[in-house]
Design an enzyme around this catalytic site. Structure first.
Site, PDB file in Angstrom:
ATOM      1  N   SER A 171       3.463   5.271  -2.929  1.00 18.27           N
ATOM      2  CA  SER A 171       4.219   6.616  -3.272  1.00 18.27           C
ATOM      3  C   SER A 171       5.140   6.489  -4.358  1.00 18.27           C
ATOM      4  O   SER A 171       5.618   7.906  -5.103  1.00 18.27           O
ATOM      5  CB  SER A 171       5.530   6.187  -1.954  1.00 18.27           C
ATOM      6  OG  SER A 171       4.664   6.660  -0.786  1.00 18.27           O
TER       7      SER A 171
ATOM      8  N   ASN B 253      -0.100   8.730   5.986  1.00 19.64           N
ATOM      9  CA  ASN B 253      -0.056   7.241   5.903  1.00 19.64           C
ATOM     10  C   ASN B 253       0.526   6.248   4.991  1.00 19.64           C
ATOM     11  O   ASN B 253       1.732   5.270   4.965  1.00 19.64           O
ATOM     12  CB  ASN B 253      -1.054   6.536   6.714  1.00 19.64           C
ATOM     13  CG  ASN B 253      -1.902   7.401   7.988  1.00 19.64           C
ATOM     14  OD1 ASN B 253      -0.897   7.488   9.095  1.00 19.64           O
ATOM     15  ND2 ASN B 253      -3.071   6.887   8.058  1.00 19.64           N
ATOM     16  N   TYR B 254       0.144   6.855   3.560  1.00 18.94           N
ATOM     17  CA  TYR B 254       1.153   6.169   2.042  1.00 18.94           C
ATOM     18  C   TYR B 254       1.987   6.908   1.264  1.00 18.94           C
ATOM     19  O   TYR B 254       2.402   5.970   0.674  1.00 18.94           O
ATOM     20  CB  TYR B 254      -0.348   5.786   1.974  1.00 18.94           C
ATOM     21  CG  TYR B 254      -1.157   4.931   2.691  1.00 18.94           C
ATOM     22  CD1 TYR B 254      -0.745   3.720   3.403  1.00 18.94           C
ATOM     23  CD2 TYR B 254      -2.789   5.072   2.310  1.00 18.94           C
ATOM     24  CE1 TYR B 254      -1.636   2.820   3.401  1.00 18.94           C
ATOM     25  CE2 TYR B 254      -3.856   4.211   3.022  1.00 18.94           C
ATOM     26  CZ  TYR B 254      -2.970   3.450   3.861  1.00 18.94           C
ATOM     27  OH  TYR B 254      -4.014   2.266   4.967  1.00 18.94           O
ATOM     28  N   ILE B 255       1.300   8.064   1.255  1.00 18.93           N
ATOM     29  CA  ILE B 255       2.521   8.738   0.750  1.00 18.93           C
ATOM     30  C   ILE B 255       3.533   9.301   1.285  1.00 18.93           C
ATOM     31  O   ILE B 255       4.047   9.972   2.185  1.00 18.93           O
ATOM     32  CB  ILE B 255       1.931  10.221  -0.100  1.00 18.93           C
ATOM     33  CG1 ILE B 255       0.639   9.182  -0.912  1.00 18.93           C
ATOM     34  CG2 ILE B 255       2.555  11.062  -1.386  1.00 18.93           C
ATOM     35  CD1 ILE B 255       0.188  11.058  -1.303  1.00 18.93           C
TER      36      ILE B 255
ATOM     37  N   ARG C 181       0.881  -1.395  -0.068  1.00 18.95           N
ATOM     38  CA  ARG C 181      -0.297  -0.614   0.425  1.00 18.95           C
ATOM     39  C   ARG C 181       0.688   0.836  -0.006  1.00 18.95           C
ATOM     40  O   ARG C 181       0.429   2.404  -1.024  1.00 18.95           O
ATOM     41  CB  ARG C 181      -0.770   0.646   0.929  1.00 18.95           C
ATOM     42  CG  ARG C 181      -2.066  -0.983   1.219  1.00 18.95           C
ATOM     43  CD  ARG C 181      -2.523  -1.134   2.835  1.00 18.95           C
ATOM     44  NE  ARG C 181      -3.421  -0.060   2.842  1.00 18.95           N
ATOM     45  CZ  ARG C 181      -4.339  -0.542   2.137  1.00 18.95           C
ATOM     46  NH1 ARG C 181      -5.361  -0.858   1.865  1.00 18.95           N
ATOM     47  NH2 ARG C 181      -5.153   1.382   2.464  1.00 18.95           N
TER      48      ARG C 181
END
Length: 923
Positions: free
Chosen positions: A675, A880-882, A670
């Site tokens: 990213s 949280n993800y990038i 994820r």
């Protein structure tokens, strides 16, 4: 003994045959080739368009629950990443180590076989009870959502799918280039040593997997990671460490100054302190070992205040009569009574049932309820309980607290801050670090998320005897409250927690951790994103392997490959098994028969309770082989209640993934996909214009990441009202501009002919009815502004011990409201607007109009951006993800202040990202 085919793992799997144990897998060990051929023939006409993009995205936003509610959902509240509202569980999840937090595994009884066709979506199967009732489906992808034109003849889903394939091919090329570069940069001997050791290590892992019947497709090259590789070592374009002053070429002036001793000023000392800032992200040795600290000192935890009994006049009623309760039972009754305004909870039958069971238990333990004469009252029925008097009392207290003067509120806050000051920081290896949440959770009623089976249960007051303190051996142990003792004192240097206890609802452990902006938390985030960057080196081989294994004869291998495909392509969480007393939430590995419906030629419908018991509904187009596999995994004797991936566990999946690189788990995909996609978009981006326009470009890229990586959300309940307010603000500015133009005519009537009548006309969306409503709004707004200012002035005068203003003063000020109302009436009647302001001139009015136009333009950009973001949780993906360093790159590359993307709290949390990269950094 000679080797033969009978000794191979495949042959061994064939000998085992299908599992017959009711608690074991129901799928066959081996998939016969005849099954594959038959399905290939049936699916010959299947559309093989590029897959990997949702047709519909995100969770369903409303559900009508049937009774009894085995499944369900509630709207998930938006929450910030940080703040005092964070639970210790949420904070501890960010750490790599999770002590005392293992889930227990339970077997489930298998329901009878169901021969119904797998290809019919479950929503239309009338004979089978629906595990999750039908609900309004989320909207599909729109061109506007990603800032694209809707004029193209190519379907948007197909266009996005092709773009995703393009990004994946780019990732494949980059992965090969990185490995090639690493191989060339290593010396001949070192390279040979790495190659041989790497091949041997991977060969052993693959052989071991094969022995267990879970072999991967044989490989010639290693898919492992050499031991020399560091988790924290960046892959490419690592930002250079801050060079020492001595290393720079010195100017003659600098050389001369070097030999002159000067006394340091306070400014010099401050500059030196800044220079000596601990830049842990440039220290390659930090975070390599398991020892997290050497010395640790802190003040412990803050307990909630003791319960204050209700006044004698405030009592719960039973059958209409007030009853007396012991303080312990009265406190529990107060938990329910105080939240009567939360109808979502107090009207929930499960919430009521659980609360009343715990309330009756407390009544029994504390001596029961009595009437005014001291006679026992048997509290047997929840419906006969009346908590309204308790609610009225607490509601009045809340209102009274809100009405306190600002000075009083400030004083109370200062007193609270002073009392908590010693707990707010700790000394971690001699460095002052902020503690995240040092307050012990107060007692109350457990709410949970979604349809949690324990919602309404009483969260017991946590006593010092339940709390374990983690502190340095040489440090002074904080004193527990008088008359109490700590459960245990530990000196766990491998733990990053300061205190912990076990709560009584789910038996989960709560932890006091450091704040998000601390070094330790920063290192955890840094490690997480570096792990995602490391996946860049291996992603092509992983995808190549699972694509090949989608056709593997061994059922376990095919299930695993299909699961990795779904996790990689659609960002599904891996999932874990749950106990009977936990919410029935699932992930990829724990999907059941009823959670997946198949619609030919290649559409898969997911419908289940995901993380936090939030209903997840998604329609996706998959590769035809994956569609065929899911059909095989659902074959009889499987039926409702059976697991689709019955030969796969999350642990087994993560263990397999770790063969490619140390520490690789399903959740890393994820972070990597978000990213890497953002990084790819940034490389091709050319943002120009004003700052709001550049922010819009960034958000558009963030939205595209959410769609391409299938990270979506339900449209917020208040979105429409927010958009209406924003639209009204824009219309208000247009009305203001029209009035200014009318003032121009008032001071120079000939200008109407000069500029043309059209220039002075009202815009189409400003009708007469709206204008009258807006004029009333402006008058009310002015009234509120005057009253607030008057009250604030009086508060200040009172605080300074001076005489307060009289009400007559307020009445005089409010005359301005009547004047404004009369002015609007006159304008509406005559159609003319008198010029306002000193020194009114055409030039001043034109300059004013230009300013209003600029404000309108900015708001239109904001409105368009907000509308595009309605289905995307930009904050969640951004935090949280990038990788936050990508946001910093955008900020520096296009000259946008980082404050436009990160709040003060986030800037503290991602301080390491802001200071560690420049605009040329690459993910």
């Amino acid at each position: 003994m000679s080797s033969s085919d009978d000794d191979t793992p495949l042959a061994a799997a064939k000998r085992k045959g299908p599992a017959t144990n009711g608690s074991g897998p129901k799928s066959q060990n081996i998939i016969p080739k005849s099954v594959d051929r038959a399905m290939d023939k049936a699916n010959k006409a299947a559309n093989n368009a590029p897959a990997g993009i949702s047709i519909r995205n995100g969770p369903v936003d409303e559900m009508d629950l049937d009774e009894p509610t085995a499944n369900g959902t509630s709207k998930r509240k938006a929450r910030g990443s940080m703040g005092n509202g964070h639970s210790y569980k949420e904070m501890s999840e960010e750490e790599d180590e999770k002590p005392l937090n293992k889930r227990r595994r339970v077997s489930r009884p298998q329901p009878p076989s169901d021969s119904e066709s797998d290809e019919i979506p479950l929503a239309s199967k009338k004979s089978r009870p629906k595990p999750i009732p039908a609900a309004k489906k989320p909207p599909g992808i729109t061109a506007a959502a990603i800032g694209e034109s809707s004029d193209s003849d190519t379907p948007l889903g197909e266009k996005l799918a092709k773009e995703k394939v393009k990004i994946e091919k780019r990732a494949e090329k980059e992965a090969k280039a990185i490995r090639r570069e690493e191989k060339l940069s290593a010396g001949p001997k070192q390279r040979a040593s790495k190659d041989s050791s790497g091949e041997a290590t991977t060969a052993k892992k693959v052989k071991k997997e094969s022995t267990n019947g879970t072999s991967t497709t044989p490989r010639k090259k290693t898919n492992g990671v050499k031991k020399e590789d560091s988790d924290d070592e960046p892959l490419v374009h690592k930002a250079p460490a801050k060079k020492k002053v001595a290393a720079r070429s010195e100017t003659p002036k600098a050389k001369k100054a070097k030999n002159v001793k000067t006394e340091q000023t306070e400014q010099d000392q401050a500059a030196e302190d800044e220079e000596e800032e601990y830049r842990w992200w440039e220290d390659p040795t930090k975070g390599d070992g398991t020892k997290k600290w050497t010395t640790l000192e802190h003040a412990g935890v803050v307990f909630p205040p003791p319960y204050e009994p209700l006044p004698k006049s405030v009592r719960m009623r039973y059958e209409g009569k007030p009853v007396d309760l012991a303080p312990e039972a009265e406190e529990v009754a107060g938990f329910f009574g105080a939240m009567l305004n939360s109808t979502h909870n107090v009207e929930n039958p499960t919430f009521q049932k659980n609360f009343f069971a715990d309330f009756q238990k407390m009544l029994k333990e504390s001596g029961g309820a009595t009437d005014k004469n001291g006679n026992q009252v048997q509290v047997k029925e929840f419906a006969k309980c009346d908590f309204q008097p308790i609610f009225d009392y607490y509601d009045a207290q809340r209102t009274e607290k809100k009405a306190l003067p600002a000075a009083e509120k400030k004083k109370l806050k200062a007193e609270k801050d002073a009392a908590e000051a010693p707990y707010m920081h700790c000394l971690w290896d001699g460095r002052k670090q902020k503690v995240g949440n040092f307050r012990v959770e107060p007692p109350g009623l457990f709410r949970g998320r979604g349809e949690h089976p324990k919602t309404g249960r009483v969260k017991a007051r946590v006593q010092p005897e339940q709390i374990t303190i983690n502190i340095g051996e040489e440090a002074t142990v904080p004193a527990p409250p008088e008359g109490h003792r700590w459960k245990e004192i530990k000196h766990d240097q491998e733990g990053t927690w300061l205190a912990m206890w076990q709560e009584n609802i789910n038996g989960a452990y709560k932890y006091v951790m450091l704040a998000a902006n601390s070094d330790v938390k920063g290192q955890s985030d840094h490690k997480k994103f570096e792990k995602a960057r490391e996946l860049k080196k291996h992603i092509d081989r992983i995808r190549q392997d699972y694509t090949a294994e989608l056709k593997h004869e061994v059922m376990a291998n095919r299930q695993r490959a299909t699961a990795v495909y779904l996790i990689d392509k659609f960002a599904l969480r891996a999932g874990n098994e749950k106990g009977d007393d936990e919410a029935d939430t699932v992930g990829c590995c724990s999907l059941k028969f009823e959670h997946v419906s198949l619609k030919p030629p290649n559409t898969v419908i997911f419908d289940f309770l995901g993380k936090d018991s939030i209903r997840f509904y998604d329609e996706v187009e998959v590769d035809s082989q994956v569609f065929k596999n899911l059909k095989i995994f659902k074959k009889a004797p499987k039926s409702e209640g059976d697991e689709i991936f019955d030969r796969l566990t999350t642990d087994g999946l993560n263990k397999h993934l770790s063969n490619y690189m140390p520490g690789l788990t399903a959740k890393v995909f994820r972070t990597y996909n978000a990213s890497y996609t953002m990084s790819t978009l940034l490389k091709d981006m050319k943002s120009a214009g004003t700052v709001p326009e550049k922010v819009k470009d960034y958000n558009a890229a963030n939205r595209k990441v959410a769609i391409l990586c299938n990270h979506k959300r339900t449209v917020a309940a208040g979105h429409e009202s927010q958009m209406e307010k924003l639209t009204d603000k824009i219309k208000g500015l247009k009305y203001q501009k029209w009035r200014v133009k009318q003032m121009m005519i008032d001071i120079e009537p000939k200008i109407k002919k000069k500029k043309g009548a059209e220039y002075f006309e009202l815009e189409e969306d400003l009708d007469e009815e709206w204008i009258h409503e807006h004029q009333k709004f402006l008058a009310d707004e002015l009234r509120t502004k005057i009253e607030k200012k008057f009250a604030k002035e009086n508060e200040k005068l009172k605080a300074d011990g001076e005489k307060e203003l009289k009400d007559k003063e307020l009445e005089e000020r409010l005359e301005a409201v009547d004047e404004l109302t009369q002015k609007f009436k006159k304008e509406n009647k005559s159609g003319k607007v008198q010029a306002e302001g000193k020194g009114a001139s055409i030039e001043k009015f034109e300059a004013n109009i230009d300013k209003i136009d600029q404000r309108i333009s900015t708001m239109l950009v904001q409105a368009e951006d907000k509308e595009g973001n309605k289905e995307v949780a930009l904050g969640t993906s951004k935090i949280n993800y990038i990788d936050p360093r990508l946001t910093v790159v955008f900020s520096k590359k296009f000259g946008v202040p980082i404050e436009k993307f990160f709040s003060k709290t986030l800037r503290e949390k991602f301080n390491w990202a802001i200071k560690s990269v420049d605009e040329d950094w690459e993910f």
